[in-house]
Design a protein around this motif. Structure first.
Motif, mmCIF file in Angstrom:
data_model
loop_
_atom_site.group_PDB
_atom_site.id
_atom_site.type_symbol
_atom_site.label_atom_id
_atom_site.label_comp_id
_atom_site.label_asym_id
_atom_site.label_seq_id
_atom_site.Cartn_x
_atom_site.Cartn_y
_atom_site.Cartn_z
ATOM 1 N N LEU A 190 3.373 4.474 2.640
ATOM 2 C CA LEU A 190 2.751 3.828 1.492
ATOM 3 C C LEU A 190 1.658 2.861 1.928
ATOM 4 C CD1 LEU A 190 2.662 3.100 -1.545
ATOM 5 C CD2 LEU A 190 4.450 1.409 -1.070
ATOM 6 N N PHE A 191 1.956 1.983 2.875
ATOM 7 C CA PHE A 191 0.967 1.015 3.332
ATOM 8 C C PHE A 191 -0.182 1.701 4.077
ATOM 9 C CE2 PHE A 191 4.496 -1.990 2.728
ATOM 10 C CZ PHE A 191 3.830 -2.996 2.052
ATOM 11 N N GLY A 192 0.144 2.721 4.862
ATOM 12 C CA GLY A 192 -0.907 3.410 5.606
ATOM 13 C C GLY A 192 -1.887 4.134 4.699
ATOM 14 N N LEU A 193 -1.360 4.859 3.709
ATOM 15 C CA LEU A 193 -2.243 5.585 2.797
ATOM 16 C C LEU A 193 -3.042 4.633 1.904
ATOM 17 C CD1 LEU A 193 0.068 8.560 1.769
ATOM 18 C CD2 LEU A 193 -1.836 8.581 3.381
ATOM 19 N N ALA A 194 -2.386 3.558 1.451
ATOM 20 C CA ALA A 194 -3.098 2.584 0.618
ATOM 21 C C ALA A 194 -4.225 1.916 1.412
ATOM 22 C CB ALA A 194 -2.129 1.542 0.086
ATOM 23 N N GLY A 195 -3.942 1.562 2.669
ATOM 24 C CA GLY A 195 -4.986 0.954 3.499
ATOM 25 C C GLY A 195 -6.139 1.907 3.772
ATOM 26 N N SER A 196 -5.823 3.183 4.039
ATOM 27 C CA SER A 196 -6.894 4.160 4.269
ATOM 28 C C SER A 196 -7.718 4.390 3.011
ATOM 29 C CB SER A 196 -6.304 5.481 4.758
ATOM 30 O OG SER A 196 -5.477 6.061 3.749
ATOM 31 N N LEU A 197 -7.072 4.303 1.826
ATOM 32 C CA LEU A 197 -7.821 4.432 0.572
ATOM 33 C C LEU A 197 -8.815 3.287 0.408
ATOM 34 C CD1 LEU A 197 -8.287 5.715 -2.223
ATOM 35 C CD2 LEU A 197 -6.380 4.322 -3.066
#
Length: 292
Positions: A190-197
């Motif tokens: 969740l944090f990784g995908l949100a940060g990449s977004l």
């Protein structure tokens, strides 16, 4: 509006505004969902902290990529005497005034150098975007390994032949660790995908700002080259006229020399004819005086 004003580079402030508004919206959503976000963060504070830290560094780099364009644009537009950084090769070629007769070959070299420097500046932000996805996947596989190991331990700890209630209690207590492993896996993703977004949107805005800067710089330098061509053609015409004048002068001198040679020859022929006529007259006079 003069030609110089028509090719002034525009400010990238609009892109900074878009990036700031986007971050404000992200922060607003984070404030609303702070309780579940805090719970998800505490599932693995170490890895999630690394992900958030990498995202924060990427945000600063993206803003820096757009912010450094202000100095370059001000130098091109003539609003500052500070030497640019991205356009350092161009500054060494054209000098401090920002204008010089550039040839098409030098123009292409300058533009290629600027494009290379812009791409090099964005490599770090692109790497951080991929790094966030990688860290999210790393947390996912880590959580899955914990989950699989915990389920194996739960199955091995179950004792056959016991009471049903005791087995159910053992199974319920044993499943707590696998569920914790699943939370570890999903929260990291969740944090990784949100940060990449977030970094992806900021990198998109930075890329658009740099693309507009490059396009307007190309138009400006192309206009300078086109403006310098009439001067070059005038200089070539002046050289051609000078060469033609020198050729005409050389031709005139040659014609004068030939005329002088003809005059000399005519005078020599006249003198020879005069001497011949005098000799003939003298002989005739001598023949008349002789006795018959």
């Amino acid at each position: 509006m003069s030609d110089k004003d028509a090719y002034r580079l525009s400010s990238p402030a609009i892109f900074l505004l878009r990036m700031a508004v986007f971050l404000i919206l992200v922060g607003f959503v984070a404030v609303i969902l702070h309780e579940p976000i805090q719970t998800a963060f505490m599932a693995n504070p170490a890895l999630n902290g690394v992900i958030i830290g990498a995202a924060a560094i990427g945000v600063l780099i993206s803003f820096g990529q757009v912010g450094r364009l202000f100095r370059e644009i001000a130098w091109v537009n003539g609003g500052t005497s500070k030497k640019p950084r991205l356009l350092a090769p161009m500054a060494r070629i054209v000098g401090t005034e920002g204008r010089a007769p550039l040839s098409p070959q030098i123009l292409r070299l300058v533009l290629d150098s600027v494009a290379t420097r812009l791409d090099e500046g964005r490599e770090t932000s692109r790497y951080l975007t991929g790094l966030l996805v990688f860290l999210g996947l790393l947390g996912t596989f880590w959580g899955l390994l914990v989950t699989v190991g915990s389920i194996s331990g739960v199955i091995g700890s179950l004792q056959g032949g016991g009471e049903t209630s005791a087995l159910f209690n053992d199974l319920k207590s044993g499943l707590a660790r696998p569920l914790a492993g699943m939370s570890l896996a999903f929260t990291s993703s969740l944090f990784g995908l949100a940060g990449s977004l977030v970094l992806g949107f900021l990198d998109l805005q930075a890329g658009q700002a740099q693309s507009r800067f490059y396009t307007e710089l190309e138009d400006r330098l192309s206009a300078d080259v086109e403006a310098a061509r009439p001067l070059e053609r005038a200089a070539d015409n002046n050289e051609s006229i000078d060469g033609l004048a020198n050729g005409v002068q050389a031709l005139v001198r040659h014609m004068r020399q030939e005329q002088q040679m003809i005059r000399d020859w005519v005078e020599a022929q006249s003198a020879r004819q005069a001497r011949l006529q005098a000799a003939i007259e003298a002989r005739l006079a001598g023949e008349k005086q002789e006795p018959r």
